[in-house]
Design an enzyme around this catalytic site. Sequence first.
Site, mmCIF file in Angstrom:
data_model
loop_
_atom_site.group_PDB
_atom_site.id
_atom_site.type_symbol
_atom_site.label_atom_id
_atom_site.label_comp_id
_atom_site.label_asym_id
_atom_site.label_seq_id
_atom_site.Cartn_x
_atom_site.Cartn_y
_atom_site.Cartn_z
ATOM 1 N N HIS A 275 0.923 -1.038 -0.039
ATOM 2 C CA HIS A 275 -0.128 0.230 0.038
ATOM 3 C C HIS A 275 0.941 1.227 -0.119
ATOM 4 O O HIS A 275 2.031 1.330 0.275
ATOM 5 C CB HIS A 275 -0.803 0.112 1.297
ATOM 6 C CG HIS A 275 -1.626 -1.075 1.493
ATOM 7 N ND1 HIS A 275 -1.898 -1.677 2.718
ATOM 8 C CD2 HIS A 275 -2.615 -1.867 0.542
ATOM 9 C CE1 HIS A 275 -2.905 -2.796 2.443
ATOM 10 N NE2 HIS A 275 -2.992 -2.846 1.217
ATOM 11 N N TYR B 178 0.964 1.523 13.639
ATOM 12 C CA TYR B 178 1.614 2.546 12.688
ATOM 13 C C TYR B 178 1.538 3.892 13.194
ATOM 14 O O TYR B 178 0.216 4.066 13.621
ATOM 15 C CB TYR B 178 0.645 2.818 11.471
ATOM 16 C CG TYR B 178 0.505 1.465 10.467
ATOM 17 C CD1 TYR B 178 1.318 1.364 9.232
ATOM 18 C CD2 TYR B 178 -0.164 0.171 10.861
ATOM 19 C CE1 TYR B 178 1.088 0.196 8.509
ATOM 20 C CE2 TYR B 178 -0.330 -0.776 10.158
ATOM 21 C CZ TYR B 178 0.276 -0.704 8.922
ATOM 22 O OH TYR B 178 0.036 -1.709 7.926
ATOM 23 N N LYS C 106 5.926 6.172 7.651
ATOM 24 C CA LYS C 106 5.203 5.322 8.688
ATOM 25 C C LYS C 106 6.412 4.798 9.602
ATOM 26 O O LYS C 106 7.484 4.519 9.167
ATOM 27 C CB LYS C 106 4.560 4.074 8.020
ATOM 28 C CG LYS C 106 3.543 4.499 7.164
ATOM 29 C CD LYS C 106 2.846 3.386 6.447
ATOM 30 C CE LYS C 106 1.755 3.501 5.526
ATOM 31 N NZ LYS C 106 1.225 2.491 4.723
ATOM 32 N N LYS D 167 -9.395 -6.384 -2.125
ATOM 33 C CA LYS D 167 -8.635 -5.292 -2.681
ATOM 34 C C LYS D 167 -7.325 -5.680 -2.887
ATOM 35 O O LYS D 167 -6.486 -5.167 -4.051
ATOM 36 C CB LYS D 167 -8.794 -4.290 -1.662
ATOM 37 C CG LYS D 167 -8.194 -2.854 -2.043
ATOM 38 C CD LYS D 167 -8.456 -1.746 -1.269
ATOM 39 C CE LYS D 167 -7.774 -1.818 0.096
ATOM 40 N NZ LYS D 167 -8.156 -0.721 0.930
ATOM 41 N N ASP D 168 -6.325 -6.249 -1.984
ATOM 42 C CA ASP D 168 -5.093 -6.440 -2.144
ATOM 43 C C ASP D 168 -4.648 -7.472 -3.293
ATOM 44 O O ASP D 168 -3.831 -7.402 -4.042
ATOM 45 C CB ASP D 168 -4.330 -7.018 -0.907
ATOM 46 C CG ASP D 168 -4.236 -5.933 0.269
ATOM 47 O OD1 ASP D 168 -4.494 -4.778 -0.009
ATOM 48 O OD2 ASP D 168 -4.295 -6.146 1.214
#
Length: 126
Positions: A9, A78, A18, A114-115
Amino acid sequence: TRGILRGLHYQVERPQAKLVSVVEGEIFDVAVDIRTGSPNYGKWVGVKLDATTRKQLFVPAGFAHGFLVLSERALVSYKCTEYYEPKSEGGIIWNCPEIGVEWPLDVAPVLSAKDAAYPSLSKARK
């Protein structure tokens, strides 16, 4: 849970740096340089992070990020430099042959829809 793979992502308009750590369990954490023009474009780094050693990985803005859960359960934390912006979201398929991440898999990964649908690096939104 074990075998879940998230990523790769990134955000296009509002890139995020991050700081990734693991509160519980163990993951294999990956960062991929996707900065156009970078001499390291498409190169990746991977490191095991766990709650015992408390190592962290800093993922700079302009990098894609993903992880694989290695323990039975993991809680990942994160700290991001920008807020999540859904319209700015981008992704690259986890097993992109252009990148060649060597995931420590012993079973097929569990992916979100989605991934699983993300394109290769060369076709990704930038």
